[in-house]
Design a protein around this motif. Structure first.
Motif, mmCIF file in Angstrom:
data_model
loop_
_atom_site.group_PDB
_atom_site.id
_atom_site.type_symbol
_atom_site.label_atom_id
_atom_site.label_comp_id
_atom_site.label_asym_id
_atom_site.label_seq_id
_atom_site.Cartn_x
_atom_site.Cartn_y
_atom_site.Cartn_z
ATOM 1 N N VAL A 36 3.154 -24.318 -38.246
ATOM 2 C CA VAL A 36 2.131 -23.745 -39.122
ATOM 3 C C VAL A 36 1.602 -22.495 -38.435
ATOM 4 N N THR A 37 1.754 -21.357 -39.071
ATOM 5 C CA THR A 37 1.346 -20.119 -38.411
ATOM 6 C C THR A 37 0.545 -19.228 -39.339
ATOM 7 N N ASP A 38 -0.434 -18.563 -38.760
ATOM 8 C CA ASP A 38 -1.335 -17.727 -39.533
ATOM 9 C C ASP A 38 -2.055 -16.802 -38.555
ATOM 10 N N ILE A 39 -2.562 -15.683 -39.049
ATOM 11 C CA ILE A 39 -3.393 -14.839 -38.189
ATOM 12 C C ILE A 39 -4.721 -15.527 -37.883
ATOM 13 N N ASP A 40 -5.086 -16.471 -38.741
ATOM 14 C CA ASP A 40 -6.234 -17.347 -38.494
ATOM 15 C C ASP A 40 -5.738 -18.540 -37.671
ATOM 16 N N ASP A 72 7.968 -12.804 -31.806
ATOM 17 C CA ASP A 72 8.890 -13.370 -30.814
ATOM 18 C C ASP A 72 8.308 -14.640 -30.189
ATOM 19 N N ARG A 73 7.009 -14.619 -29.905
ATOM 20 C CA ARG A 73 6.353 -15.798 -29.331
ATOM 21 C C ARG A 73 6.370 -16.957 -30.322
ATOM 22 N N LEU A 74 6.126 -16.652 -31.589
ATOM 23 C CA LEU A 74 6.131 -17.676 -32.633
ATOM 24 C C LEU A 74 7.483 -18.387 -32.700
ATOM 25 N N VAL A 75 8.544 -17.618 -32.714
ATOM 26 C CA VAL A 75 9.880 -18.210 -32.818
ATOM 27 C C VAL A 75 10.222 -18.978 -31.547
ATOM 28 N N ALA A 76 9.769 -18.478 -30.415
ATOM 29 C CA ALA A 76 10.003 -19.193 -29.151
ATOM 30 C C ALA A 76 9.305 -20.547 -29.151
ATOM 31 N N VAL A 77 8.100 -20.620 -29.710
ATOM 32 C CA VAL A 77 7.383 -21.895 -29.814
ATOM 33 C C VAL A 77 8.167 -22.866 -30.694
ATOM 34 N N ALA A 78 8.661 -22.381 -31.822
ATOM 35 C CA ALA A 78 9.435 -23.247 -32.724
ATOM 36 C C ALA A 78 10.655 -23.820 -32.012
ATOM 37 N N ALA A 79 11.342 -22.978 -31.242
ATOM 38 C CA ALA A 79 12.531 -23.438 -30.531
ATOM 39 C C ALA A 79 12.183 -24.417 -29.415
ATOM 40 N N ALA A 80 11.106 -24.135 -28.686
ATOM 41 C CA ALA A 80 10.723 -24.988 -27.557
ATOM 42 C C ALA A 80 10.187 -26.339 -28.021
ATOM 43 N N GLU A 81 9.401 -26.328 -29.092
ATOM 44 C CA GLU A 81 8.762 -27.564 -29.556
ATOM 45 C C GLU A 81 9.738 -28.485 -30.284
ATOM 46 N N PHE A 82 10.585 -27.903 -31.124
ATOM 47 C CA PHE A 82 11.374 -28.726 -32.037
ATOM 48 C C PHE A 82 12.870 -28.408 -32.045
ATOM 49 N N GLY A 83 13.283 -27.425 -31.248
ATOM 50 C CA GLY A 83 14.700 -27.096 -31.227
ATOM 51 C C GLY A 83 15.166 -26.307 -32.426
ATOM 52 N N GLY A 84 14.240 -25.761 -33.184
ATOM 53 C CA GLY A 84 14.587 -24.968 -34.363
ATOM 54 C C GLY A 84 14.441 -23.502 -34.070
ATOM 55 N N PHE A 120 10.233 -8.884 -42.886
ATOM 56 C CA PHE A 120 11.366 -8.351 -42.131
ATOM 57 C C PHE A 120 11.333 -8.802 -40.675
ATOM 58 N N LEU A 121 10.192 -8.658 -40.019
ATOM 59 C CA LEU A 121 10.108 -8.975 -38.595
ATOM 60 C C LEU A 121 10.370 -10.457 -38.315
ATOM 61 N N VAL A 122 9.735 -11.330 -39.094
ATOM 62 C CA VAL A 122 9.904 -12.760 -38.840
ATOM 63 C C VAL A 122 11.335 -13.195 -39.162
ATOM 64 N N THR A 123 11.875 -12.683 -40.248
ATOM 65 C CA THR A 123 13.241 -13.065 -40.612
ATOM 66 C C THR A 123 14.231 -12.578 -39.560
ATOM 67 N N ARG A 124 14.040 -11.367 -39.078
ATOM 68 C CA ARG A 124 14.938 -10.839 -38.044
ATOM 69 C C ARG A 124 14.893 -11.689 -36.775
ATOM 70 N N ALA A 125 13.707 -12.166 -36.431
ATOM 71 C CA ALA A 125 13.572 -12.975 -35.219
ATOM 72 C C ALA A 125 14.160 -14.374 -35.395
ATOM 73 N N VAL A 126 14.058 -14.923 -36.582
ATOM 74 C CA VAL A 126 14.552 -16.278 -36.847
ATOM 75 C C VAL A 126 16.070 -16.302 -37.043
ATOM 76 N N MET A 127 16.612 -15.226 -37.608
ATOM 77 C CA MET A 127 18.009 -15.241 -38.053
ATOM 78 C C MET A 127 19.010 -15.624 -36.975
ATOM 79 N N PRO A 128 18.895 -15.154 -35.726
ATOM 80 C CA PRO A 128 19.880 -15.573 -34.728
ATOM 81 C C PRO A 128 19.947 -17.085 -34.536
ATOM 82 N N HIS A 129 18.827 -17.778 -34.671
ATOM 83 C CA HIS A 129 18.818 -19.239 -34.554
ATOM 84 C C HIS A 129 19.574 -19.871 -35.721
ATOM 85 N N LEU A 130 19.382 -19.330 -36.918
ATOM 86 C CA LEU A 130 20.074 -19.871 -38.086
ATOM 87 C C LEU A 130 21.583 -19.629 -37.977
#
Length: 249
Positions: A36-40, A72-84, A120-130
């Motif tokens: 769950v991610t948000d600027i808040d 980049d930090r957001l995607v790293a958290v997803a990978a570290a926490e859940f392997g996604g 664009f930014l979030v999709t670009r960062a996630v795409m290599p994992h997919l």
């Protein structure tokens, strides 16, 4: 219907509240792990905590999706926490309405930056994992406003851009087993919308313009996203699902 999302990891942007939070809840109900991610950041953590209290796996992350390092930090958290991650829902965005002749550079830039560049930014960062996993779902939240709304030149342009990005990425990434689709909501009864001073007037106008004479609910969008994120939609890509009560114009 089993959507086969158990142990998939989903990142949902702008999910502290509203459509994003409803989508996070729906994916969690299907067994997905949620980022769950948000600027808040406090809001993101509240939504994540709510999911954890219901027995789901979830983590809240504060991130500004217009910032490359934050993404980049957001995607790293997803990978570290859940392997996604395996699923990305690009939901973050907001309107800043004004007639064109009164629209400031900041009104234009902020809306375009969050909705279009953020996607664009979030999709670009996630795409290599997919790509590495040979499977992925990207669901972009556009809006019926892509058809053009007076007073929303910035918002309509950003949401139309999201659909162009959706089609381009669907053609580009399909060979990797990745689908990219969009959902275009119509009038949705969220907390933010209900708080508007002119809520009753815009609600009545919207409902009168729809074949289905009720307001849309966040759950309507969440259900559409869950389907497109699932194995049941594995042969659908590059499409825009209108969840508008039948309203297009």
């Amino acid at each position: 219907m089993d959507l086969e999302l158990v142990n998939r990891t989903a990142v949902v942007t702008g999910s502290a509240r509203g459509l994003g939070a409803a989508t996070a809840r729906r994916l969690a109900q299907e067994g997905a792990n949620l980022v769950v991610t948000d600027i808040d950041g406090e809001g993101a953590e509240r939504t994540a905590a709510e999911l954890r209290n219901l027995g789901h796996r979830a983590v809240g992350v504060r991130a500004d999706i217009t910032s490359g390092p934050d993404v980049d930090r957001l995607v790293a958290v997803a990978a570290a926490e859940f392997g996604g991650p395996h699923i990305l829902v690009n939901n973050a965005g907001f309107p800043r309405d004004s007639l064109l002749v009164k629209m400031t550079d900041a009104d234009w830039d902020t809306v375009i930056e969050v909705i279009l560049k953020g996607t664009f930014l979030v999709t670009r960062a996630v795409m290599p994992h997919l790509i590495a996993g040979g499977w992925g779902r990207v669901v972009n939240i556009s809006s019926r406003s892509y058809l053009g709304n007076p007073g929303q030149a910035n918002y309509s342009s950003a949401k139309a851009g999201v659909l162009g990005l959706t089609r381009a990425l669907a053609a580009e990434q399909g060979r990797h087993g990745i689908t990219v689709n969009a959902v275009a909501p119509g009038f949705m009864e969220t907390e933010a919308v209900r708080a508007l001073d002119h809520y009753e007037r815009i609600r009545e106008k919207a409902v009168a313009a729809q074949p289905l004479r009720r307001t849309g609910q966040p759950a309507d969008i969440a259900d559409a996203v869950a389907f497109l994120a699932s194995e049941r939609a594995s042969f659908i890509t590059g499409e825009t699902l209108h969840v508008t009560g039948g309203r297009f114009g």
